[in-house]
Motif scaffolding. Structure first.
Motif, PDB file in Angstrom:
ATOM      1  N   LYS A  98     -13.825   4.235  22.301  1.00 14.27           N
ATOM      2  CA  LYS A  98     -13.037   3.659  21.219  1.00 14.27           C
ATOM      3  C   LYS A  98     -11.937   2.761  21.777  1.00 14.27           C
ATOM      4  CE  LYS A  98     -12.678   4.309  17.237  1.00 14.27           C
ATOM      5  NZ  LYS A  98     -13.059   3.484  16.065  1.00 14.27           N
ATOM      6  N   ILE A  99     -11.221   3.232  22.793  1.00 15.11           N
ATOM      7  CA  ILE A  99     -10.159   2.446  23.425  1.00 15.11           C
ATOM      8  C   ILE A  99     -10.729   1.167  24.031  1.00 15.11           C
ATOM      9  CG2 ILE A  99      -8.574   2.397  25.411  1.00 15.11           C
ATOM     10  CD1 ILE A  99      -7.942   5.342  24.806  1.00 15.11           C
ATOM     11  N   LYS A 100     -11.855   1.272  24.717  1.00 19.75           N
ATOM     12  CA  LYS A 100     -12.466   0.121  25.382  1.00 19.75           C
ATOM     13  C   LYS A 100     -12.882  -0.948  24.374  1.00 19.75           C
ATOM     14  CE  LYS A 100     -16.100  -0.996  28.760  1.00 19.75           C
ATOM     15  NZ  LYS A 100     -16.826  -2.015  27.981  1.00 19.75           N
ATOM     16  N   GLU A 104     -11.028  -4.611  24.084  1.00 23.76           N
ATOM     17  CA  GLU A 104     -11.814  -5.819  24.368  1.00 23.76           C
ATOM     18  C   GLU A 104     -11.713  -6.805  23.210  1.00 23.76           C
ATOM     19  OE1 GLU A 104     -15.351  -4.134  27.329  1.00 23.76           O
ATOM     20  OE2 GLU A 104     -15.661  -4.189  25.148  1.00 23.76           O
ATOM     21  N   LYS A 105     -11.848  -6.296  22.001  1.00 26.50           N
ATOM     22  CA  LYS A 105     -11.742  -7.151  20.815  1.00 26.50           C
ATOM     23  C   LYS A 105     -10.334  -7.740  20.706  1.00 26.50           C
ATOM     24  CE  LYS A 105     -13.659  -6.021  16.780  1.00 26.50           C
ATOM     25  NZ  LYS A 105     -13.869  -5.355  15.465  1.00 26.50           N
ATOM     26  N   TYR A 106      -9.343  -6.937  21.020  1.00 29.43           N
ATOM     27  CA  TYR A 106      -7.947  -7.382  20.954  1.00 29.43           C
ATOM     28  C   TYR A 106      -7.688  -8.505  21.968  1.00 29.43           C
ATOM     29  CZ  TYR A 106      -2.828  -7.098  21.420  1.00 29.43           C
ATOM     30  OH  TYR A 106      -1.490  -7.387  21.487  1.00 29.43           O
ATOM     31  N   LEU A 107      -8.171  -8.344  23.195  1.00 27.82           N
ATOM     32  CA  LEU A 107      -7.967  -9.361  24.221  1.00 27.82           C
ATOM     33  C   LEU A 107      -8.629 -10.685  23.831  1.00 27.82           C
ATOM     34  CD1 LEU A 107      -8.419  -7.370  27.549  1.00 27.82           C
ATOM     35  CD2 LEU A 107      -6.299  -8.341  26.640  1.00 27.82           C
ATOM     36  N   GLU A 108      -9.794 -10.603  23.244  1.00 27.29           N
ATOM     37  CA  GLU A 108     -10.460 -11.822  22.772  1.00 27.29           C
ATOM     38  C   GLU A 108      -9.633 -12.497  21.683  1.00 27.29           C
ATOM     39  OE1 GLU A 108     -14.481 -11.144  21.622  1.00 27.29           O
ATOM     40  OE2 GLU A 108     -15.162 -10.764  23.678  1.00 27.29           O
ATOM     41  N   LYS A 109      -9.067 -11.696  20.794  1.00 26.23           N
ATOM     42  CA  LYS A 109      -8.240 -12.237  19.711  1.00 26.23           C
ATOM     43  C   LYS A 109      -6.966 -12.871  20.252  1.00 26.23           C
ATOM     44  CE  LYS A 109      -5.358  -9.761  17.310  1.00 26.23           C
ATOM     45  NZ  LYS A 109      -4.724  -8.750  16.433  1.00 26.23           N
ATOM     46  N   MET A 110      -6.405 -12.292  21.318  1.00 22.94           N
ATOM     47  CA  MET A 110      -5.138 -12.779  21.855  1.00 22.94           C
ATOM     48  C   MET A 110      -5.307 -13.943  22.835  1.00 22.94           C
ATOM     49  SD  MET A 110      -2.902 -10.908  20.325  1.00 22.94           S
ATOM     50  CE  MET A 110      -1.338 -10.927  21.207  1.00 22.94           C
ATOM     51  N   LEU A 111      -6.431 -13.982  23.568  1.00 25.81           N
ATOM     52  CA  LEU A 111      -6.578 -14.957  24.649  1.00 25.81           C
ATOM     53  C   LEU A 111      -7.717 -15.943  24.444  1.00 25.81           C
ATOM     54  CD1 LEU A 111      -6.042 -12.575  27.710  1.00 25.81           C
ATOM     55  CD2 LEU A 111      -4.343 -14.010  26.575  1.00 25.81           C
ATOM     56  N   LEU A 112      -8.918 -15.431  24.233  1.00 25.09           N
ATOM     57  CA  LEU A 112     -10.095 -16.298  24.217  1.00 25.09           C
ATOM     58  C   LEU A 112     -10.148 -17.202  22.995  1.00 25.09           C
ATOM     59  CD1 LEU A 112     -12.753 -17.155  25.516  1.00 25.09           C
ATOM     60  CD2 LEU A 112     -13.867 -15.250  24.335  1.00 25.09           C
ATOM     61  N   ILE A 113     -10.057 -16.630  21.815  1.00 22.76           N
ATOM     62  CA  ILE A 113     -10.166 -17.420  20.578  1.00 22.76           C
ATOM     63  C   ILE A 113      -9.031 -18.436  20.458  1.00 22.76           C
ATOM     64  CG2 ILE A 113     -10.165 -17.283  18.047  1.00 22.76           C
ATOM     65  CD1 ILE A 113     -11.615 -14.565  18.374  1.00 22.76           C
ATOM     66  N   PRO A 114      -7.752 -18.038  20.724  1.00 22.30           N
ATOM     67  CA  PRO A 114      -6.674 -19.037  20.683  1.00 22.30           C
ATOM     68  C   PRO A 114      -6.867 -20.163  21.692  1.00 22.30           C
ATOM     69  CG  PRO A 114      -5.746 -16.839  20.572  1.00 22.30           C
ATOM     70  CD  PRO A 114      -7.203 -16.673  20.897  1.00 22.30           C
ATOM     71  N   LYS A 123     -13.341 -12.115  34.736  1.00 23.42           N
ATOM     72  CA  LYS A 123     -12.892 -10.782  35.155  1.00 23.42           C
ATOM     73  C   LYS A 123     -12.493  -9.902  33.972  1.00 23.42           C
ATOM     74  CE  LYS A 123     -11.787 -11.990  39.879  1.00 23.42           C
ATOM     75  NZ  LYS A 123     -10.761 -12.255  40.913  1.00 23.42           N
ATOM     76  N   LEU A 124     -12.148 -10.538  32.849  1.00 25.81           N
ATOM     77  CA  LEU A 124     -11.907  -9.775  31.616  1.00 25.81           C
ATOM     78  C   LEU A 124     -13.212  -9.526  30.861  1.00 25.81           C
ATOM     79  CD1 LEU A 124      -8.589 -11.372  30.270  1.00 25.81           C
ATOM     80  CD2 LEU A 124      -8.877  -9.155  31.393  1.00 25.81           C
ATOM     81  N   LYS A 125     -14.310 -10.034  31.448  1.00 30.43           N
ATOM     82  CA  LYS A 125     -15.664  -9.821  30.909  1.00 30.43           C
ATOM     83  C   LYS A 125     -15.835 -10.415  29.505  1.00 30.43           C
ATOM     84  CE  LYS A 125     -16.338  -5.628  33.670  1.00 30.43           C
ATOM     85  NZ  LYS A 125     -15.085  -5.721  34.430  1.00 30.43           N
ATOM     86  N   PHE A 126     -15.213 -11.588  29.295  1.00 29.94           N
ATOM     87  CA  PHE A 126     -15.385 -12.298  28.033  1.00 29.94           C
ATOM     88  C   PHE A 126     -16.751 -12.978  28.000  1.00 29.94           C
ATOM     89  CE2 PHE A 126     -10.548 -13.200  27.482  1.00 29.94           C
ATOM     90  CZ  PHE A 126     -10.372 -11.919  26.992  1.00 29.94           C
ATOM     91  N   ASP A 127     -17.379 -12.943  26.861  1.00 29.18           N
ATOM     92  CA  ASP A 127     -18.604 -13.715  26.638  1.00 29.18           C
ATOM     93  C   ASP A 127     -18.173 -15.036  25.991  1.00 29.18           C
ATOM     94  OD1 ASP A 127     -21.131 -14.626  26.278  1.00 29.18           O
ATOM     95  OD2 ASP A 127     -21.688 -13.194  24.712  1.00 29.18           O
ATOM     96  N   TYR A 128     -17.763 -15.994  26.836  1.00 31.68           N
ATOM     97  CA  TYR A 128     -17.078 -17.187  26.340  1.00 31.68           C
ATOM     98  C   TYR A 128     -17.976 -18.416  26.190  1.00 31.68           C
ATOM     99  CZ  TYR A 128     -16.997 -18.039  31.392  1.00 31.68           C
ATOM    100  OH  TYR A 128     -17.352 -18.195  32.715  1.00 31.68           O
TER     101      TYR A 128
END
Length: 448
Positions: free
Chosen positions: A298-300, A304-314, A420-425
């Protein structure tokens, strides 16, 4: 060695059941020759109806197996007459109490096991307090991931500044607050904070180095390992602490790394103000922030979704908007200055970065992508001779004392962080026409 896994670190937990207390043991001056740091707190006293035991308000500053443990006896305002007393308990504990330090986080499974097998025994053995974590809940929770990086942290300053400037939501910027990213100075932390949440990207390697900055601090930390080995009730943990003690000098070293961390506060970062939101429950999409019911998967997934919202999408949104802005600027300078436009355009990029305190152009790979356009109606074809134009800019950059910032290949650093954050970008890059992936890396990804 840095383990790039998602886990937890600093926590504050409440609703710890106190079943009995040996007051003589609790307020004794020493335990096995080590001074106890226990003090009485002002407030009411609680009477255990089953045992008749009188329990005062007190605070333990342990700093070995946990940070602090507080018991406060307060009025129970939920009762009609308001005279009944209730016991409020909380404990601060983190990964640095489980390991030598907190360069690596811990799983929720390890956290629970540590509480039940180590802390429960230690509390009764040293302080005479029988406790139970059955109904304990998180009041503050830190989730993070730390990634090793290929260069020095200072080389990632512009990239982190860009990430920070794009962070969504309300709050205050970390580097703006400490004013250390202006006037040529470098910040060691970037992020955003408000009363219920802090998101920060910082130099974890420096934080670890600071922990062992001089001989006195090193001896202090080493002695803690010795005491933990001596006081440990678990043979396996005792051996683990002994091994850390024996290897202390070599374990002080920490590779260059960046920590991406969210701190969640159910009662508000500034506890005197409070907050009306159950931030932890909302973040993890759970009904109750119980330490027994929150799981590692659950934490993972949530982080992961939070990091994408904060970094990748912006970042994708910024790139699309920035490309439009820079192309418009190129057209404006070409029409105004004709063949001399490059001499005016390049200094303008540098001025804009200083004004905004964050980058406008990532590097020359970014500029190459920007130049890939033509406007027939205005007789502008940058695509046709962009290699020549790019070469001209690179030569110009080498002549500027500070212009080499655009030569530092910060695109590579962005891709490195995302990998390294394992984003599917790749899909997001395609949607926003982001052409930053080096050809060789693109081939490797396509072959995977």
């Amino acid at each position: 060695m840095i383990k790039d896994q998602i886990g937890i670190d600093t926590t504050r937990i409440r609703n710890i059941e106190v079943r009995s207390i040996n007051l003589e043991k609790l307020f004794s001056d020493q335990y096995n020759g080590v001074n106890n740091k226990v003090k009485r707190l002002s407030g009411d006293r609680y009477v255990n109806e089953e045992t008749g035991e009188i329990i005062p308000s007190f605070q333990i500053n342990d700093n070995l197996f946990f940070g602090e443990f507080i018991v406060r006896i307060v009025p129970d305002y939920k009762q009609v007459n308001g005279t009944t007393k209730r016991m409020y308990t909380y404990m601060k504990i983190g990964a640095g109490h489980v390991y030598m330090d907190n360069r690596n986080n811990i799983s929720i499974e390890v956290y629970r096991q540590y509480l039940e097998e180590i802390v429960v025994y230690y509390m009764e053995e040293r302080y005479g307090i029988e406790i139970c974590f059955q109904d304990a809940e998180f009041e503050e929770l830190e989730i993070n991931v730390t990634i090793p990086i290929m260069g020095e942290f200072s080389k990632y300053r512009r990239v982190l500044s860009l990430f920070e400037s794009n962070l969504p939501g309300r709050g205050y910027f970390m580097s703006t607050k400490n004013k250390s990213n202006t006037a040529g100075k470098e910040s060691n932390q970037y992020g955003k904070f408000n009363n219920s949440e802090v998101f920060v990207m910082y130099n974890k390697s420096r934080a670890i180095r600071e922990k062992y900055r001089n001989q006195r601090e090193r001896e202090k930390e080493k002695s803690k390992l010795f005491l933990k080995a001596q006081f440990s009730p678990n043979q396996a943990y005792k051996e683990f602490m002994t091994r850390l003690y024996d290897q202390f000098e070599s374990n002080m070293e920490c590779e260059e790394c960046i920590r991406f961390e969210v701190r969640l506060f159910n009662k508000g970062k500034n506890r005197s103000r409070g907050t009306s939101t159950n931030k932890i429950e909302r973040f993890l999409n759970v009904e109750k922030a119980s330490i027994r019911k929150i799981t590692d998967p659950k934490i993972k997934v949530c982080y992961e979704k939070y990091l994408e919202k904060m970094l990748l999408i912006p970042f994708g949104n910024w790139y699309k908007k920035d490309k439009k802005y820079l192309r418009k600027l190129i057209v404006e300078y070409k029409e105004r200055y004709k063949n001399a436009w490059q001499g005016y355009f390049y200094p303008r990029l540098w001025e804009k970065e200083i004004q905004r305190e964050t980058l406008v152009l990532i590097d020359f790979r970014h500029l190459k992508d920007i130049l890939n356009f033509k406007i027939k109606s205005r007789n502008i074809d940058m695509k046709h001779n962009r290699t020549k134009v790019l070469k001209s800019f690179i030569e110009r950059a080498k002549k500027y004392e500070d212009g080499n910032l655009f030569l530092e290949n910060d695109s590579d650093k962005i891709i490195e962080v995302f990998d390294k954050l394992k984003f599917d970008y790749q899909e997001l890059f395609l949607e926003n026409s982001i052409d930053l992936i080096p050809k060789q890396l693109r081939k490797e990804k396509n072959n995977d």
